[in-house]
Design an enzyme around this catalytic site. Sequence first.
Site, PDB file in Angstrom:
ATOM      1  CE1 TYR A   1      -0.950  -1.129   2.085  1.00 42.67           C
ATOM      2  CE2 TYR A   1       1.295  -1.794   2.643  1.00 42.67           C
ATOM      3  CZ  TYR A   1      -0.077  -2.015   2.688  1.00 42.67           C
ATOM      4  OH  TYR A   1      -0.574  -3.112   3.339  1.00 42.67           O
TER       5      TYR A   1
ATOM      6  CB  SER B   1       1.068  -3.337   6.564  1.00 40.86           C
ATOM      7  OG  SER B   1       2.160  -3.820   5.800  1.00 40.86           O
TER       8      SER B   1
END
Length: 243
Positions: free
Chosen positions: A153, A140
């Site tokens: 995250y 990501s």
Amino acid sequence: MATDNTASRVAVVTGASSGIGAATARALAANGYRVALLARRGDRITALAEELANGSIAIAADVTDRDSLVAAADRVGAELGGTDVLVNNAGVMLLGPFGSDQREDHRRMVEVNLLGALTATEVFLDQLKDGGGDIVNISSVAGRSARAGNGVYAATKWGLNGWSESLRQELLPDVRVTLIEPGVVATELPGHITHAQTREGVQALYDKAEVSAGDIAEIIAFILSRPRHLAINEVLIRPAGQL
């Protein structure tokens, strides 16, 4: 068991029941791959395997459960002849402010996003080494830039990025390792967020997403189609308007 004949190649895709995983399975099947679809939601991957109708198989598996991955690898070996490509796509994005009430979300992200990729790779590595192969890790933009509310995250994605580069160096030239770092992509990820206020804000952002899971899948298919002497190690993909 990698070969130069794309039509005979086999790809394993984790988290194949939706989003980038399902789109990647479709893109690779369109390029002649048989795909082993791995996910917890067996009904979805069974339907997708039937849609692909090219010898692809659905295997209910959880990347946090090594035994289920070992059983999956055994099936891929027995039914498809081995693995040429592993796409570590399974992941969760459980954003929210850091605190003890998010403890289970934090643990879940570490177990799925980071440890899940490590375990799947460890389990399928012998098949991938048998003649060369490819590993594609879906990270990501959060693996490069941490923001308030996405700390854990981001930590899992930063960890995935660092491990991917080390793995790349260990496995070259036989197994190519590619890291994909998408920005905002139209998927169901925001719907899993348990912190209500965060979920609403993130969902509003994702509702405006102009990049589709199919866009990411096309890039993955292109990377895998490159000749073996060429490796595309890292790709950062953002919507044109994303900061």
